[in-house]
Design a protein around this motif. Structure first.
Motif: not given
Lengths: 744, 179
Positions: A198-203, A232-236, A245-250, A327-333
């Motif tokens: 499970f990964t949360i993509l934060l921006g 793996g599940r992804f939330v953007y 974000a379009a590639s993520a699940d939510k 699980a992971l969080m990934v920071a971005g722009d």
């Protein structure tokens, strides 16, 4: 002649013409006078390992050359970053090296008109100016941690008023600073998502414009499809539905600047659960209780209004960080583009660290396959092949600009960066640069900054160059990338490092080597004992060739080596970092929208704009191509009274831009998104006058902790302007993305 | 069905024009590709009067000294001026044609040779594979070592290839050449 005869002759002439067109034109065979590679095979060619320098991710690539010309670039399958993959920029590098607008000769600026001069005259001019400057020279690069930066640091350093700065990708400083405060090394923490459930993509628009799109997209793919039994599940979370974000699940459209708050809210739930279930005993109960106290004001119920995500859903997102840890969080722009970028990154890394701790105890496995290289080696490489992180912040670029205004510099050396175009116009870099009496630009192309310089020195393309490079992030193993010439330079160009070393030596400045190749070789030979996995039986030349054949050096973490997990400097010291200040924005109430400037995979910050392939590549979400656009939520578009293609004007206190509007449902209604990299004026035929430059809108708002430009902190207004254009799209208007966006 | 006689005058004119054009095209096509024009030895004028006879026959220089890629690649490769200079650095520098070669070498200007042998794009041919089977150069290129000016001695039609393949029990599947 009667009509019948006329028609007959006409038909005869027409068919004869067709036959004539079928004939073969005389074909020529034009061999090289001196073949570039002795014994080179004219069909199969050769494959060379090198490192892509289109951005600073440092992907290993393999270049296929035929008859001394680069034909194809693909990923290096043994390289730990690229893993055999290559992005659109690397693939298109062959178009850059053979670009018709490449600078062919050294040129001097005579009253705005450039005249070709010889290399001897050009270097002589540079030597003369360096002597006169006697210090008071600045060097500005594009944020590269490479041998050129190391050589410049060695030649000029900070002695006698010299100054070194970088025009880095915006926000990297916050990613480094946010990680450094929790870990003991100043590198961007780049999560390996391969094994994350499970990964949360934060921006984090990582797959198109992240720190290392190739590496991150690879680990994203591994998490999704690389494990037979798991997906793996992804939330953007972020303001705009980007390609990632379009590639993520939510997709959760969290308001601008609130992603750190979301991270802390999740942290609060995680810490609470850990205490309730008595997990992570190694952390210590007192520490956990301290964290609970610090996070008390960040419960989902207290923060959900700002985050605009239901408290229940925040708890659901937090659960995997305990139940499916790590699980992971990934920071971005979307995190580092605001004034609270560093503290938000810290919050995100804190949650990652805590989840890793829980996961380690649950699974008894080390999460990261990490090797710590020898500290001596690390220091040596960092000193010679790069700049210290503190020299690469936007704040430093601001100090440089102020210095130029104050006439502090007599010579400016600019290498492969275009700050006149890609920094905020309100920085007034162009006006400041005019105060420097002598400016030199090392570049492959004419651009908005190079045209302002007195001397233009055409640099070799990276496919024609030597270099060594240290990636700007940490993918789990220490990496030294090598760049070698894969093709022979075909223009009258010289490598910037060689020119600077020659000029400095002639100006009486101590230089570490006579050219860049020998500089790299010397540094590596000195540290060879630390380079594990290079066979010790090899002599100097053999080991050098061994590394060149691989594309560089990195330890083979499957063989020997001591696996280590990056550990927090001090877990108990973290609690002081668990604070998120509200983001501050530039612009009063008359500016109702948040500006969301973003990089596309193909344009970058603007350097892709002179390539036809980059214009031809459709934007993955909007499918727009060959043009600039301004994204507005459809509800807001109807409020303003515009439809797709209508020209709108976006204004901030610092300037305005115009462009065709693209109503985009994957955007928050209070946000206006604009791709950067368009609006060139001096960058060649394909780039000039295509769209507007989003940098014209930005003010100078800085994240005080890291010194990064808070490039998404600008508020703007939008109004309908005159005219309308047809939008060029590569997909049917009711394509699959659009359908999914409406469902969300 | 519409009878020809029932067509309007304009339609008749158009059909007549198209018919004549097609007929003429077919006749010329046959003459061009199958007739005597195509069999005429192709002997273009080259920028340098290079003699294979002098080099390969009189002085017994092996073919692959110059055509270095023949045994390693699909193409045999045409040598650059630098290879000529391996010998002509000290041999016959005063000859007018060698002076031309030296000028190309010193000015770093490639010699633009005119192709004599060529195959259509839909044919895949590998020098490497044929040399590996000890097929001599002369099998396809004729007595090239006797030529002062190279000319094409074979028509390189499909029959020419197939005859040899069948004779030597080489593959004759379509995709052997039409890959």
């Amino acid at each position: 002649m009667d009509r019948r005869s006329f028609l007959k002759f006409g038909a005869l002439a027409a068919s004869s013409g067709v036959m004539g067109a079928c004939g073969q034109a005389t074909q020529k065979v034009i061999p090289f006078v001196i073949p570039p590679e002795d014994g080179a095979n004219p069909v199969d060619g050769y494959h060379y390992a090198t490192t892509c320098r289109e951005c600073e991710a440092g992907c290993g690539v393999v270049v296929r050359t035929v008859n001394g010309r680069a034909k194809k670039i693909e990923g290096n399958s043994v390289h730990p970053i690229s893993n055999g993959r290559a992005c659109v920029k690397a693939q298109a590098a062959v178009q850059r090296v053979y670009h018709s607008e490449r600078l062919t000769d050294p040129m001097v600026n005579k009253n705005g008109k450039f005249e070709k001069i010889s290399w001897n005259d050009a270097i002589g001019m540079l030597v003369e100016k360096l002597k006169i400057a006697n210090g008071k020279t600045f060097f500005l690069n594009n944020g590269a941690n490479d041998a050129l930066a190391g050589v410049v640091d060695s030649i000029f350093g900070e002695k006698g008023g010299n100054f070194i700065a970088s025009n880095h990708d915006f926000g990297h400083e916050s990613l480094i600073a946010g990680g450094s405060s929790l870990f003991d090394f100043p590198k961007i923490q780049l999560a390996d998502m391969s094994n994350a459930d499970f990964t949360i993509l934060l921006g984090a628009d990582m797959n198109e414009s992240g720190v290392s799109p190739v590496y991150q997209a690879y680990t994203f793919g591994q998490s999704r499809r690389g494990r037979p039994s798991k997906r793996g599940r992804f939330v953007y979370c972020g303001s705009r539905l980007s390609p990632t974000a379009a590639s993520a699940d939510k997709w959760l459209p969290v308001p601008p600047g609130q992603l750190g708050l979301l991270a802390l809210s999740i942290a609060q739930v995680v810490v609470d659960t850990v205490i309730q279930r008595e997990l992570a005993p190694s952390v210590g109960r007192d520490t956990l209780m301290g964290w609970r106290q610090a996070l008390n004001s960040f419960t989902p119920e207290k923060t959900y209004k700002k985050i605009e995500v239901k408290a229940d859903y925040i708890r659901r997102m937090a659960a995997p960080f305990v139940d499916e840890a790590p699980a992971l969080m990934v920071a971005g722009d979307g995190v580092v583009g605001f004034t609270n970028g560093t503290s938000s990154t810290e919050a995100i890394e804190f949650v990652n660290m805590l989840s890793a701790e829980i996961g380690r105890e649950k699974t008894k496995l080390s999460q990261a396959k990490t090797l710590q290289s020898n500290p001596t080696l690390k220091a040596a490489l960092q000193a010679n092949f790069g700049l210290a992180p503190e020299k690469q912040s936007f704040r430093r670029l601001k100090i440089l600009t102020d210095g130029m205004v104050g006439n502090e510099y007599k010579v400016g050396i600019i290498s492969h960066t275009n700050p006149v175009f890609d920094t905020p116009k309100s920085l007034k870099f162009k006006e400041a640069l005019a105060n420097v009496p002598f400016k030199v630009s090392f570049s492959c192309f004419m651009d908005e900054t190079t045209v302002e310089c007195n001397l233009v020195l055409p640099d070799n393309h990276w496919l024609e160059s030597w270099s060594a490079q240290l990636p700007n992030f940490r993918p789990g193993v220490p990496i030294l990338n090598l760049v070698q010439p894969t093709v022979v330079p075909f223009l009258n160009t010289k490598q910037a490092g060689d020119v600077l070393l020659e000029a400095a030596a002639k100006a009486g400045i101590a230089v570490p080597a006579k050219n860049l190749e020998s500089f790299i070789g010397t540094v590596i030979e000195k540290n060879r004992a630390y380079l594990k996995d290079v066979p010790t039986a090899l002599d100097t030349k053999e080991s050098w060739n061994h590394m060149l054949q691989s594309g560089g050096w990195w330890p083979n973490y499957n063989i020997g080596g001591q696996a280590e997990t990056p550990k927090p400097a001090s877990l108990s010291a973290v609690s002081k970092n668990l604070i998120i200040e509200d983001p501050s924005f530039d612009g009063d109430d008359s500016y109702q929208f948040y500006l969301h400037p973003y990089k596309t995979a193909h344009m970058g910050r603007g350097n892709g704009a002179n390539q036809a392939w980059m214009h031809e590549a459709p934007d993955p979400v909007t499918t727009l191509m060959w043009q600039f656009w301004i994204e507005v939520n459809p509800v807001m578009a109807s409020t303003i009274g515009v439809v797709e293609g209508d020209i709108v004007k976006v204004a901030s206190p610092y300037g305005s831009i115009t462009g065709p509007v693209f109503p985009f449902a994957g955007l928050r209604p209070d946000v206006i998104a604009v791709p950067v990299g368009y609006g060139h004026t001096k960058y060649g035929e394909l780039a000039n006058n295509v769209g507007s430059n989003a940098m014209n809108l930005l003010g100078i708002t800085i994240d005080k902790t890291s010194g990064a430009l808070a490039f998404r902190s600008q508020k703007v207004s939008i109004t309908k302007d005159k005219g309308s254009v047809m939008m060029m799209r590569n997909a049917h208007p009711r394509g699959e993305y659009k359908g999914e966006i409406f469902q969300l | 069905m519409v009878k020809f006689g029932s067509l309007s005058t304009t339609a008749k004119v158009v059909l007549g024009f198209i018919g004549t054009a097609i007929a003429t095209f077919l006749v010329l096509f046959y003459i061009f590709y199958e007739g005597p024009f195509y069999l005429v030895a192709h002997q273009p004028t080259q920028p340098i009067n290079y003699s294979h006879k002098v080099h390969a026959d009189d002085n017994k220089i092996p073919c692959q000294y110059c055509h270095t890629f023949a045994r390693r690649s699909e193409m045999s490769g045409v040598p650059g001026a630098a290879r000529c200079m391996n010998c002509h650095e000290s041999v016959k520098q005063e000859a007018p044609e060698i002076k031309k070669v030296i000028a190309h070498y010193e000015n770093n200007k490639p010699i633009e040779w005119v192709k004599v042998f060529d195959l259509p794009d839909h044919v895949w041919f590998s020098h490497k594979k044929h040399i590996a089977k000890d097929v001599s150069c002369q099998t396809c290129h004729g007595p090239i070592e006797k030529m002062d000016v190279v000319s094409r001695t074979n028509d390189f039609q499909m029959g020419f290839c197939l005859d040899c393949h069948q004779e030597n029990e080489a593959p004759t599947d379509c995709w052997t050449c039409h890959t």
